[in-house]
Each structure stands twice: as structure tokens, then as C-alpha cells.
Design a protein around this motif. Structure first.
Motif, PDB file in Angstrom:
ATOM      1  N   VAL A 239       0.850  -1.185   0.000  1.00 20.45           N
ATOM      2  CA  VAL A 239       0.000   0.000   0.000  1.00 20.45           C
ATOM      3  C   VAL A 239       0.887   1.238   0.000  1.00 20.45           C
ATOM      4  O   VAL A 239       1.819   1.346   0.803  1.00 20.45           O
ATOM      5  CB  VAL A 239      -0.941   0.042   1.229  1.00 20.45           C
ATOM      6  CG1 VAL A 239      -1.912   1.215   1.096  1.00 20.45           C
ATOM      7  CG2 VAL A 239      -1.704  -1.271   1.391  1.00 20.45           C
ATOM      8  N   LEU A 240       0.609   2.185  -0.889  1.00 21.44           N
ATOM      9  CA  LEU A 240       1.313   3.454  -0.920  1.00 21.44           C
ATOM     10  C   LEU A 240       0.378   4.543  -0.399  1.00 21.44           C
ATOM     11  O   LEU A 240      -0.835   4.465  -0.576  1.00 21.44           O
ATOM     12  CB  LEU A 240       1.738   3.829  -2.342  1.00 21.44           C
ATOM     13  CG  LEU A 240       2.517   2.809  -3.180  1.00 21.44           C
ATOM     14  CD1 LEU A 240       3.030   3.481  -4.454  1.00 21.44           C
ATOM     15  CD2 LEU A 240       3.685   2.240  -2.391  1.00 21.44           C
ATOM     16  N   ALA A 241       0.984   5.558   0.229  1.00 19.63           N
ATOM     17  CA  ALA A 241       0.197   6.733   0.596  1.00 19.63           C
ATOM     18  C   ALA A 241      -0.271   7.404  -0.684  1.00 19.63           C
ATOM     19  O   ALA A 241       0.435   7.355  -1.697  1.00 19.63           O
ATOM     20  CB  ALA A 241       1.065   7.696   1.414  1.00 19.63           C
ATOM     21  N   PRO A 242      -1.444   8.041  -0.669  1.00 15.95           N
ATOM     22  CA  PRO A 242      -1.946   8.679  -1.900  1.00 15.95           C
ATOM     23  C   PRO A 242      -0.966   9.702  -2.460  1.00 15.95           C
ATOM     24  O   PRO A 242      -0.896   9.880  -3.683  1.00 15.95           O
ATOM     25  CB  PRO A 242      -3.245   9.346  -1.446  1.00 15.95           C
ATOM     26  CG  PRO A 242      -3.658   8.611  -0.223  1.00 15.95           C
ATOM     27  CD  PRO A 242      -2.403   8.134   0.430  1.00 15.95           C
ATOM     28  N   GLU A 243      -0.193  10.366  -1.584  1.00 13.44           N
ATOM     29  CA  GLU A 243       0.742  11.391  -2.063  1.00 13.44           C
ATOM     30  C   GLU A 243       2.079  10.800  -2.505  1.00 13.44           C
ATOM     31  O   GLU A 243       3.001  11.540  -2.856  1.00 13.44           O
ATOM     32  CB  GLU A 243       1.048  12.412  -0.944  1.00 13.44           C
ATOM     33  CG  GLU A 243      -0.131  12.943  -0.174  1.00 13.44           C
ATOM     34  CD  GLU A 243      -0.420  12.149   1.086  1.00 13.44           C
ATOM     35  OE1 GLU A 243      -0.599  10.898   0.966  1.00 13.44           O
ATOM     36  OE2 GLU A 243      -0.481  12.726   2.168  1.00 13.44           O
ATOM     37  N   HIS A 244       2.234   9.489  -2.444  1.00 10.66           N
ATOM     38  CA  HIS A 244       3.523   8.870  -2.749  1.00 10.66           C
ATOM     39  C   HIS A 244       3.950   9.208  -4.180  1.00 10.66           C
ATOM     40  O   HIS A 244       3.159   9.114  -5.118  1.00 10.66           O
ATOM     41  CB  HIS A 244       3.431   7.351  -2.569  1.00 10.66           C
ATOM     42  CG  HIS A 244       4.770   6.682  -2.504  1.00 10.66           C
ATOM     43  ND1 HIS A 244       5.530   6.446  -3.634  1.00 10.66           N
ATOM     44  CD2 HIS A 244       5.491   6.226  -1.454  1.00 10.66           C
ATOM     45  CE1 HIS A 244       6.668   5.850  -3.270  1.00 10.66           C
ATOM     46  NE2 HIS A 244       6.672   5.706  -1.956  1.00 10.66           N
ATOM     47  N   PRO A 245       5.228   9.615  -4.360  1.00 15.93           N
ATOM     48  CA  PRO A 245       5.678  10.086  -5.678  1.00 15.93           C
ATOM     49  C   PRO A 245       5.563   9.036  -6.785  1.00 15.93           C
ATOM     50  O   PRO A 245       5.492   9.397  -7.958  1.00 15.93           O
ATOM     51  CB  PRO A 245       7.140  10.477  -5.437  1.00 15.93           C
ATOM     52  CG  PRO A 245       7.501   9.974  -4.085  1.00 15.93           C
ATOM     53  CD  PRO A 245       6.241   9.810  -3.319  1.00 15.93           C
ATOM     54  N   LEU A 246       5.546   7.747  -6.458  1.00 12.63           N
ATOM     55  CA  LEU A 246       5.498   6.729  -7.507  1.00 12.63           C
ATOM     56  C   LEU A 246       4.088   6.427  -8.001  1.00 12.63           C
ATOM     57  O   LEU A 246       3.919   5.710  -8.994  1.00 12.63           O
ATOM     58  CB  LEU A 246       6.138   5.429  -6.989  1.00 12.63           C
ATOM     59  CG  LEU A 246       7.668   5.339  -7.081  1.00 12.63           C
ATOM     60  CD1 LEU A 246       8.147   4.045  -6.450  1.00 12.63           C
ATOM     61  CD2 LEU A 246       8.130   5.440  -8.543  1.00 12.63           C
ATOM     62  N   VAL A 247       3.093   6.982  -7.315  1.00 13.25           N
ATOM     63  CA  VAL A 247       1.716   6.606  -7.638  1.00 13.25           C
ATOM     64  C   VAL A 247       1.385   6.846  -9.108  1.00 13.25           C
ATOM     65  O   VAL A 247       0.913   5.949  -9.812  1.00 13.25           O
ATOM     66  CB  VAL A 247       0.710   7.353  -6.726  1.00 13.25           C
ATOM     67  CG1 VAL A 247      -0.723   7.179  -7.226  1.00 13.25           C
ATOM     68  CG2 VAL A 247       0.829   6.842  -5.291  1.00 13.25           C
ATOM     69  N   ALA A 248       1.699   8.057  -9.569  1.00  9.74           N
ATOM     70  CA  ALA A 248       1.346   8.401 -10.955  1.00  9.74           C
ATOM     71  C   ALA A 248       2.038   7.476 -11.946  1.00  9.74           C
ATOM     72  O   ALA A 248       1.436   7.015 -12.913  1.00  9.74           O
ATOM     73  CB  ALA A 248       1.740   9.853 -11.231  1.00  9.74           C
ATOM     74  N   LYS A 249       3.291   7.191 -11.688  1.00 12.36           N
ATOM     75  CA  LYS A 249       4.076   6.361 -12.630  1.00 12.36           C
ATOM     76  C   LYS A 249       3.589   4.913 -12.664  1.00 12.36           C
ATOM     77  O   LYS A 249       3.531   4.294 -13.720  1.00 12.36           O
ATOM     78  CB  LYS A 249       5.547   6.421 -12.202  1.00 12.36           C
ATOM     79  CG  LYS A 249       6.456   5.579 -13.054  1.00 12.36           C
ATOM     80  CD  LYS A 249       7.896   6.069 -13.042  1.00 12.36           C
ATOM     81  CE  LYS A 249       8.700   5.317 -14.078  1.00 12.36           C
ATOM     82  NZ  LYS A 249       9.723   4.455 -13.485  1.00 12.36           N
ATOM     83  N   LEU A 250       3.240   4.384 -11.476  1.00 11.20           N
ATOM     84  CA  LEU A 250       2.880   2.972 -11.388  1.00 11.20           C
ATOM     85  C   LEU A 250       1.483   2.685 -11.928  1.00 11.20           C
ATOM     86  O   LEU A 250       1.219   1.609 -12.449  1.00 11.20           O
ATOM     87  CB  LEU A 250       2.951   2.501  -9.940  1.00 11.20           C
ATOM     88  CG  LEU A 250       4.349   2.386  -9.326  1.00 11.20           C
ATOM     89  CD1 LEU A 250       4.253   2.073  -7.842  1.00 11.20           C
ATOM     90  CD2 LEU A 250       5.151   1.309 -10.045  1.00 11.20           C
ATOM     91  N   THR A 251       0.599   3.653 -11.761  1.00  8.76           N
ATOM     92  CA  THR A 251      -0.799   3.392 -12.053  1.00  8.76           C
ATOM     93  C   THR A 251      -1.024   2.961 -13.502  1.00  8.76           C
ATOM     94  O   THR A 251      -0.560   3.605 -14.441  1.00  8.76           O
ATOM     95  CB  THR A 251      -1.643   4.644 -11.754  1.00  8.76           C
ATOM     96  OG1 THR A 251      -1.454   4.969 -10.385  1.00  8.76           O
ATOM     97  CG2 THR A 251      -3.118   4.410 -12.025  1.00  8.76           C
ATOM     98  N   ALA A 252      -1.731   1.856 -13.659  1.00  9.67           N
ATOM     99  CA  ALA A 252      -2.056   1.332 -14.991  1.00  9.67           C
ATOM    100  C   ALA A 252      -3.151   2.196 -15.617  1.00  9.67           C
ATOM    101  O   ALA A 252      -3.974   2.756 -14.901  1.00  9.67           O
ATOM    102  CB  ALA A 252      -2.524  -0.119 -14.868  1.00  9.67           C
TER     103      ALA A 252
END
Length: 947
Positions: free
Chosen positions: A274-287
Motif C-alpha cells: 500500500v502506498l500513501a496517496p501522495e507517494h511520488p510513484l503513484v502516478a508512474k505505477l498506475t495502470a
RNA sequence: GCCGAAGUGGCGGAAUGGUAUACGCGGUGGUCUCAAAAACCAUUGGAGAUUUGCUCCGUGUGGGUUCAACUCCCACCUUCGGCACCA
């Protein structure tokens, strides 16, 4: 007595026979000041004592709470002084802060003026208390000579790398219009400590101090100081040290994702991330197919942190990113989710979720149907099993009973009775599994959960040991019983049985299971072993995390010490040179009704030249948290507004520092008391001091409540005004009553009749001392009467001394009252003319001096003592004189008191037994009983055990 | 939920294994006074009795340890303070 008469004549006016507090209090306060009685003296030959009470804020009015905090502190300082300590007891004012700015806006008066008017008024009120403050070492934090050094500390910390500027989501009070430190945000609704407004989050560039650099030392050194345990516990919790490991997972695209965990021994049970919503990788990882949902969730969670934290929904929320990571320990492919229960501000902002051994992960996994695989054995060895009706022959119950296995037969729906089995320990579980295998009917399965995770099928046993097994077991169960088809995981199916719920999840340490080569590793070494292995593998290393954050010191306020920094377009952030300190606050600031800091618009303040390039530059307009000022005020008191290279005179500091006894409210446990410890450690590293802790002993008083047992407040109308009582009953009565209410650390309620009782006590002390001066009597006192008087005198000295040592002013006064009651009883007998009486009166006067300094001084003078009573040595007791001659021997039969017999104190056991057994009432009760045993407690009691 | 403090007469509280309620407030009776206030003296946990120096009950609740528990141990209840998705 002749002396007395002479004195009386010299003063020209006969001293009043009656106790008139107003008169004597003013007289002595004046005399103390004129003679400089409480002025600090440098005398390295004497042991020093630095006594300190938390400095008052310049609110403008000294309320009863200040008295409650300060008067006992003064009494203890006086007590130490009477023990020969060269005692320093300074006072000052915490003078920066928002109320001055609010007053400026409302009444159009400059904060400086408002503050100094208040200081002037409060000085008068403080003097009325009659405390032994050394006013020559007063320090006021808002004066340039003071805040020059507050700014100096900032520059030093900046130089040392302890101060840094960073953009961060910080807590902001929209009412006070300023950011707050984390410690200043209180309660479930996260409101501002000062005004109660719920805070919001703001992304701002702010100055921080690296208090976390000292986290371990702040924790460890708690063991070296004599502070209340409850304060130490609060600080330990606040620092929140968590040893664990940083482990690197990898996304399928190859991005390293670091997590922090305190339980590396549970790594094999990590079934998702689980990543925090603000985690910097979220945008990159999201399919792509998940992007819309993820972005909506991120936006919503940001909005939620900003607006209403009030609706703290405990229900977990989150969304799947469509991405997968690889678990470094077993190469399992696990889904990556985002959820707001993971905080960006702690650890790495990402976690591995081990739902079988973490309560939050368990709840999340259950809600979203993620697999839950146990990897740590239950330390209690408890397992449960439900045998469904029809799945076994009826004789199974008999067999279980024969094995001594605990079970209950209870109805399962409408199917008939099932067996609810509780198993304890491996041996029982093994026998139970064997029984099931022998008796299970075709078409059924049965499960054992808790200490083991076994599914017994007709053709074999399956363990819930991996995600694959989870799917396989669930598929077989659905095949046998289509009713369970709605479940997404085995654990969800098990959770449907309420009987199982308390064994499905645990967070204890225990032997590792389902963990490849680590299976069977015992719980007490598992964590360390796994960390070592991770380090060897290069996929992780030991790491310690803290709950403590760096200290945010920027405030968007005008009335504070300006942060001595300059912003230059060419040179960037430039510190102000030391020789330019202090950066003065303007005295012509214009206060806007919006509450915005006037410094932002004050051209004269704002515009400056760059110290590095001489080009145009602007000043930092934020000021420092007022806790900065109070972090070093006890050093400032040493030599206020010091002129020189360092903030205080090192010579004087070497003698007086550190503070020996500090007193104050517990509300500062994780704020002021933590900041000032940090300051001292940083100062030590700067070479300013050579010790580690600022205050060696601490005592925290409780809170004084109104007469209705409620917190005092204007709206309740239960506020007690000390000035009123001072003008009628006198400061000594107010002081003494506050110290009589109860144990100081517990606080207590004001009582208008209670203080009258104390006032009567002072009157009685007065009359005993005054009326016995020059008294004569017929006949001589007997030796026994004198011995009795000396006995109670010395017993009182003994008891009162012990009470003062422990801050037990309430019981100290109770002993003094008892003593005085005795003196009243015998003052009309011949002992009044004896040395024993003189000793008694002298001791009484000395012992009341710390609590009631004025009346003690007056009585001391009237009894012919030399000025000042506060320079006298504390009386000492003689154990022999204090010893009782006669004691009351308690006689018990089977623990019940049956007789009390007065006997000589030196009675021996044989005599005590004889006395006890001879007593009429004792004999009556012993009639027909056989004495089995006799317990003798020397000087106290005889307990006869009989039946 | 977790951590900490506290729970004793009508009230504030005392007693840290050995006389429960020290000391103070409040109450009751008395002395002084024309009277009142103040001050002083006596008395004051509850119930009972054959009312000498008597008995029983009694420290938030329920168990336990001990010759003996307000005090130590276990479980719980209530009040107050701190922390609270801290991985």
C-alpha cells in the motif's frame, strides 16, 4: 523580654497584639527589598541551588493558577535556603505571542506597549506573593537584549546544520493565521492549542530544527534525570522509537519501492503493498485502466486532509493501482494499492501489508478480498475447529471426550448440532487431526485454525501456506459446498464463522511458519535473523524510525523574534551576520484587521541588502515559535541581556548551572520540556555548556479547580481572584491554603471556607507566639511535661522535614497544626517559662517560614530573633528526644482488634505477650479457643491466632 | 483501542502490609454576650447493645495471597490526562 520592650519603644508605636496581615506583609516586603535579602550572591564556597518555576506569559493578570504553581515552588526554594544552599530563584516573562497582536488589532496599541504594561502590572501582583525572587536577574523575552540571543541561537543552529528550510505540508491555524508545530495541534479534531480552531494542512516553505538528530539521546538520557515517571513516559511515547528494517520491493516495471517495517520476520506474509496517496510513484505505477479511479481517490484524500479531519472514519478506503510488485524474499507477485491509512509523513510512505499479523492490514484485506496468509505461529498455541453436523459420525463427541479435548455442542443454523472445538498445544492438535482423518464422511471437509492452518479433506490435508494454496483450498471448498462461493479468500470464509474470529489474526512475536528456509525460526531471534539475511541479500537493512518530527519553528506572526535570514536573488538564502543582531521588530507596524503579519508589508523591515553581495534583498518575515524563547530562558537568567560573545556569562554559569529543581505544569511534557532538553544538548555540542540535561529534578503540579470542582473559566463564573483574598486574609493565607488543599501533584479545588480555616490556623500560631512572650506562671514545670513538649517538638521537626523534602506541603501543615494545637493546650501551664517552650516556639516559627514568609518574619522578630528568619538554619531533630515513652499496644485476635493497652515503649516480647493475654476483653474472646500462634510486631501489636 | 494517574466520612484529604478516617472544612451542643459575630471547649463514619475501655459493618466491584490488606496479586467498573491508522 526587656529587649522586646526596648524595641517597642524605639518603634514609637506599640506593635499590634492582633494579627494584621496587610500591615506586616507590606512592612516585610519593603524591608526585604531594601536589604536585598533575596539578591543572588556569588559564593563558590557554598553549595548552590538553582530553583526555577516555569515563567509566566504576560497575559496581564496573575490568576490563582499562577499562585498555585509558584507559591509551593517558592516554599521549597526557601526550605533549601534554610538548609544552607546558596539559592538562586529568578523570575521573568514569556513576552512574545499572539495575544499581544490581537490586542494591537483591537485596541490599536503596539504589542510592545501592551506587553510592557502587563509586565508592570504583573510585577506588582508577583511581589504581593512575597516570594524570594531575585528581581535583578529578571529577563523579558521580547526585549531586544533577549531576542538578540534567540536569533543568535538560530544562526548557530543553522551553521551546525540543525536548522533547515523545507517545503512541507504543515499544520496551519486559519484563525491565528500561522503554522504550528505538531505538538501544538491537539485532540481528535486536530485543533489549535491556543485558540481551539481546527487546523488545516498547507504546503509551505518553513524553517525546521533537526530535533530528530537527538531523538536517541533524548530518549536515553531520560534515565539520568529525576523527573516524574509520567512525564518520561509521555516523552518516550512522543519520540516513538521503532526499530525495524527498510526493505526494497520492486515494481514489475523495475521501480524500487522502499518500505519500512518493524516486522521483517513477517515478510513472507506480505500479500500486497500500500502506498500513501501522495507517494511520488503513484502516478508512474498506475495502470491506464485504473488511472481515473486512482486520480479521483488521490484528489479526494488530499481534500479530506485539508478540510474535515473531524469525520475520522475508521472504515478503510483505498483503490488498486493496477500495478504489481515483487516480494524480494520469495519473488511473489503482489498487487499495489493506495490508501489513506498509509501516511506519507512516516517511514517511506509505503508499506508491505501483512494482513495476518497487522490489524489495519487485516481489516483492509478483508474488505477488499486480498489473501491473508499466516506466517507467525500463535504463541498461545490455541487452535479452533468447527465440526459440522453430518460431517462425522456421532461417536466423535465420545472420542473427543476420551482425549480430553474441549468442545461444545451447539446448533449450526437448522442443520442440527455441530461441535465447537478448542485445541491447546501441538499434541492435542495432532490427535484431533488424526481423529478427523479417520472419521470424516465423504463429501465434507473440516478445518483447524489459529495455532495451525489445516484443511482436512477426504484425500489429504492442505495447509494455508501461500497465496496459491489459498486459491486451491477455496476452490476445493466451493466444489464441496457451493454456499461458500461468495468468498474471495479462505480467510474471508473463516471470518464468516464468529467462533473463529479471535484466532484469525495476531500481532505477537512467535515462531516463523510458511516462510521457506526461515520456517521454524524461533520468535525471539526471527526479526534479527531476517534483518541480517536481508542485508546479505542486499534487499534491505536495519533502520530505526521515530514518531518525533523535526521542530517547525516558523510562525507567520509579527510578535516574535524575527528569523535572521535574508533572501537574495543572486545569493539565495543568506544568514544575517552576527554583528547585525538583533534584527529589530519595527515599532511603527501597521496591524491589519485580517490578522496577517504586518512585517510582510513593512517596507523598512522587508528591504535590506544582501550580506554576501551587497545587492538588494528581502528579509525573512516569519518569526520564531515562542517555545524558542523559553527553551533557553533559564540560561538567560544567569546574566540577563548579556553583552559579549555568548548568550550568558560563562563564569556565573559554571557555578549556577544546571537547574537543580524545576517545577511547572505537565501540559508542557512534550513541548517545552522536550524542546529545552534539545536546546541544552545542541548547546553542549556548541561548547556552551558541559552537561547533558537542563533540569536535574522536575516536579509537576496538578491543576487548581474552581469551588465547583470544574476548571476555572470566565464563562462558568468560578474564577478565583487572588488579589481579593490577599487584601482581606493576606498573601500568607492564600499561599498556605493552596499548599493545604491536597497533594500538589494532584491539584484540587478552591474552597472559600477552607482558606478561612487556614487563616484561623495562622491566627492561632500568632496568638501562641505573641501571647506567650514574657508569660509567667506559678510553680515549676515538671520534668515529664517538659519532656512531653520536647518530644512533640522534635517529632514535628522530623515529620515536617520529611514532608518538605517530598513536596508534601499539605501533611507538613497538618503536622504543624497538630503541634500548634498542643502548644495552645499547654500555654497556660508552667512549661511556658521553660527552655523547652522557647525551643518549641522557635522551631514552629522556622518551620512555617517557607509557607508563610511574612508572618514568620514578624513572629521571629517579636520573639527576639535577629533579621531575617529566612537566613536561619532549619531546625534539626533529635531521634532520642522524639522517641515515644509510652506506646499503645494493639492486641488482635485473628486479625480483629480486641484491646489497646498503653505500655512502655521499650517493652519486650515476653512482657507484651503477658500484657496482651491478661487483658479482660482478650480473655473473654479466647474462652474456649485454642491458641495456635502468636505474632508480635515490636512496639506495635500482638496478633493471637486461635480457633 | 493503547499508555498513565486516581477512586477512602457530608466535603478536601491522612495512613504504602500492622489502631482506617490524622489535619482542615462543614454539622451539633456548650462557654462568653442584652443579643449576634468572632474566639474558645466538647462532640461528629454507619448500625446495634446489657451505652465502663462493648459488638457488628465499613476504603469503587468481585476474587486471591497473608496471622494481618486502603496498602500486595488477578479480573472488572467509573472518572480524569496523554496518544491515536506511526507500518
Amino acid at each position: 523580654m526587656a529587649d522586646q520592650l526596648v524595641k517597642t519603644k524605639q518603634s514609637g508605636r506599640a506593635p499590634s497584639k492582633a494579627y494584621q496581615p496587610q500591615q506586616i506583609e507590606q512592612k516585610w516586603q519593603k524591608r526585604w527589598e531594601e536589604t536585598g535579602l533575596y539578591r543572588r550572591v556569588e559564593d563558590p564556597s557554598r553549595p548552590k541551588h538553582y530553583a526555577l518555576t516555569m515563567l509566566p506569559y504576560t497575559s496581564g493578570d496573575l490568576h490563582i493558577g499562577h499562585w498555585y504553581a509558584m507559591a509551593p515552588s517558592d516554599a521549597k526554594a526557601r526550605y533549601m535556603r534554610m538548609h544552607g544552599y546558596n539559592t538562586f530563584f529568578p523570575v521573568g516573562f514569556d513576552a512574545f505571542g499572539l495575544p499581544a497582536e490581537n490586542a494591537a488589532i483591537q485596541h490599536n496599541i503596539h504589542p510592545h506597549q501592551w506587553t510592557m504594561d502587563n509586565v508592570e502590572h504583573m510585577r506588582g501582583q508577583l511581589r504581593a506573593m512575597g516570594a524570594m525572587w531575585d528581581w535583578e536577574h529578571e529577563a523579558i523575552t521580547c526585549l531586544p537584549g533577549y531576542y538578540k540571543w534567540t536569533q543568535w541561537f538560530f544562526l548557530k543552529f543553522y551553521e551546525e546544520g540543525l536548522a533547515y528550510r523545507q517545503e512541507a505540508a504543515v499544520d496551519f491555524c486559519p484563525h491565528c493565521n500561522t503554522t504550528l508545530a505538531r505538538e501544538q495541534v491537539w485532540g481528535e479534531d486536530r485543533h489549535c492549542e491556543r485558540c481551539g480552531t481546527p487546523v488545516i494542512k498547507r504546503e509551505l516553505e518553513q524553517w525546521f530544527f533537526r530535533i530528530t538528530d537527538y531523538a536517541d539521546e533524548l530518549l536515553e538520557d531520560l534515565d539520568t534525570i529525576d523527573w516524574p515517571e509520567r512525564v518520561k513516559i509521555m516523552q518516550r511515547n512522543w519520540i516513538g522509537r521503532s526499530p525495524g528494517a527498510r526493505v526494497t520491493f520492486t515494481s514489475e516495471q523495475g521501480d524500487p519501492i522502499e518500505v519500512f517495517t518493524t516486522r521483517p520476520d513477517t515478510l513472507w506474509g506480505a500479500t500486497f503493498m500500500v502506498l500513501a496517496p501522495e507517494h511520488p510513484l503513484v502516478a508512474k505505477l498506475t495502470a491506464d485502466e485504473c488511472r481515473a479511479e486512482v486520480e479521483a481517490y488521490v484528489a479526494q484524500s488530499i481534500r479530506q486532509t485539508e478540510i474535515d479531519r473531524l469525520s475520522l472514519e475508521k472504515e478503510k478506503t483505498g483503490v488498486f493501482t493496477g500495478a504489481y510488485a515483487v516480494n524480494p524474499v520469495n519473488q511473489e507477485r503482489i498487487p499495489i494499492w493506495i490508501a489513506d491509512y498509509v501516511l506519507m509523513t512516516y517511514g517511506t510512505g509505503a508499506i508491505m501489508a501483512v494482513p495476518a499479523h497487522d490489524e489495519r492490514d487485516f481489516a483492509f484485506a478483508l474488505k477488499f478480498g486480498l489473501p491473508i496468509i499466516p506466517v507467525i505461529e500463535r504463541p498461545d498455541g490455541v487452535a479452533k475447529s468447527v465440526v459440522y453436523p453430518g460431517s462425522v459420525p456421532e461417536k466423535l463427541a465420545e472420542l473427543l471426550r476420551a482425549e480430553g479435548i474441549e468442545f461444545q455442542a451447539k446448533a449450526v443454523g437448522e442443520l442440527g448440532d455441530g461441535l465447537f472445538v478448542t485445541l491447546r498445544g501441538d499434541a492435542q492438535i495432532d490427535r484431533y487431526v488424526a481423529l478427523l482423518r479417520d472419521n470424516l464422511q465423504p463429501g465434507y471437509w473440516s478445518e483447524i485454525v489459529g495455532a495451525r492452518w489445516l484443511f482436512v479433506f477426504e484425500d489429504g490435508i492442505e495447509a494455508l501456506s501461500s497465496v496459491e494454496q489459498d486459491r486451491a483450498i477455496l476452490a476445493r471448498c466451493i466444489a464441496l459446498n457451493p454456499l461458500v462461493i461468495a468468498n474471495r479468500t479462505v480467510m474471508e470464509m473463516l471470518h464468516g464463522v464468529p467462533f473463529y474470529r479471535d484466532v484469525l489474526y495476531h500481532a505477537e512475536y512467535g515462531d516463523m511458519i510458511h516462510s521457506d528456509a526461515f520456517t521454524g525460526r524461533p520468535g525471539d531471534t526471527a526479526k534479527d535473523d531476517v534483518i541480517r539475511w536481508l542485508e546479505e541479500q542486499g534487499s534491505g537493512q536495519a533502520e530505526v524510525n521515530y514518531r518525533l518530527h523535526d521542530w517547525l519553528i516558523s510562525r507567520q506572526r509579527m510578535w516574535g523574534a524575527p528569523i535572521p535570514m535574508v533572501y537574495c536573488d543572486r545569493c539565495g538564502v543568506v544568514p544575517v551576520p552576527y554583528e547585525d543582531l538583533p534584527i529589530l521588530l519595527p515599532d511603527d507596524a501597521e496591524f491589519l484587521p485580517t490578522g496577517e503579519s504586518p512585517l510582510r508589508h513593512h517596507e523598512g523591515f522587508l528591504n535590506t541588502t544582501c550580506p554576501a553581495c551587497d545587492g538588494p534583498a528581502t528579509r525573512e518575515t516569519d518569526t520564531m515559535d515562542t517555545f524558542m524563547c523559553s527553551s533557553w530562558y533559564h540560561y538567560a537568567y544567569i546574566s540577563p541581556y548579556h553583552e559579549g560573545d555568548v548568550p550568558f556569562d560563562p563564569e556565573a554559569g559554571r557555578y549556577w548551572l544546571p537547574v537543580d529543581q524545576y517545577t511547572g505544569g505537565i501540559e508542557h511534557a512534550t513541548m517545552h520540556l522536550l524542546y529545552t532538553r534539545f536546546f541544552t544538548k545542541a548547546m553542549r555540542d556548541l561548547g556552551l555548556v558541559d552537561f547533558d540535561e537542563p533540569m536535574l529534578r522536575l516536579f509537576c503540579q496538578g491543576m487548581i479547580l474552581g469551588e465547583d470542582n470544574e476548571k476555572m473559566s470566565k464563562s462558568r463564573g468560578n474564577v478565583v481572584n487572588p488579589d481579593e483574598y490577599v487584601s482581606t486574609l493576606g498573601a500568607d493565607s492564600v499561599r498556605a491554603f493552596l499548599m493545604f488543599i491536597g497533594p500538589w501533584e494532584l491539584g484540587g479545588s478552591w474552597s472559600s471556607t477552607g482558606i478561612e480555616g487556614i487563616h484561623r490556623f495562622i491566627n492561632r500560631v500568632w496568638s501562641v507566639v505573641v501571647e506567650s512572650q514574657g508569660a509567667s506562671s506559678e510553680g515549676d514545670a515538671s520534668d515529664a511535661d517538659m519532656a512531653a513538649l520536647r518530644r512533640i517538638t522534635h517529632q514535628t521537626i522530623r515529620d515536617v522535614t520529611r514532608d518538605y523534602e517530598a513536596f508534601k506541603f499539605n501533611t507538613a501543615q497538618a503536622s504543624l497544626m497538630k503541634f500548634n494545637n498542643y502548644l495552645m493546650k499547654v500555654q497556660n501551664t508552667p512549661v511556658v517559662t521553660t527552655e523547652a517552650w522557647t525551643e518549641a516556639i522557635r522551631s514552629l516559627t522556622l518551620m512555617i517560614a517557607p509557607i508563610m514568609p511574612h508572618v514568620a518574619e514578624e513572629l521571629w522578630e517579636r520573639a527576639g530573633g535577629a533579621y531575617s528568619v529566612h537566613d536561619q538554619r532549619w531546625p534539626e531533630w533529635d531521634e532520642e528526644l522524639a522517641a515515644d515513652e509510652v506506646i499503645t499496644l494493639v492486641v488482635q485476635i485473628n486479625g480483629k482488634v480486641r484491646a489497646r493497652i498503653d505500655v512502655p515503649a521499650d517493652i519486650d516480647e515476653q512482657e507484651a505477650r503477658e500484657h496482651a493475654l491478661a487483658h479482660e476483653n482478650v480473655q473473654r474472646f479466647l474462652e474456649g479457643l485454642q491458641i495456635r500462634k502468636l505474632v508480635y510486631v515490636p512496639g506495635r501489636l500482638v496478633n493471637i491466632v486461635a480457633n
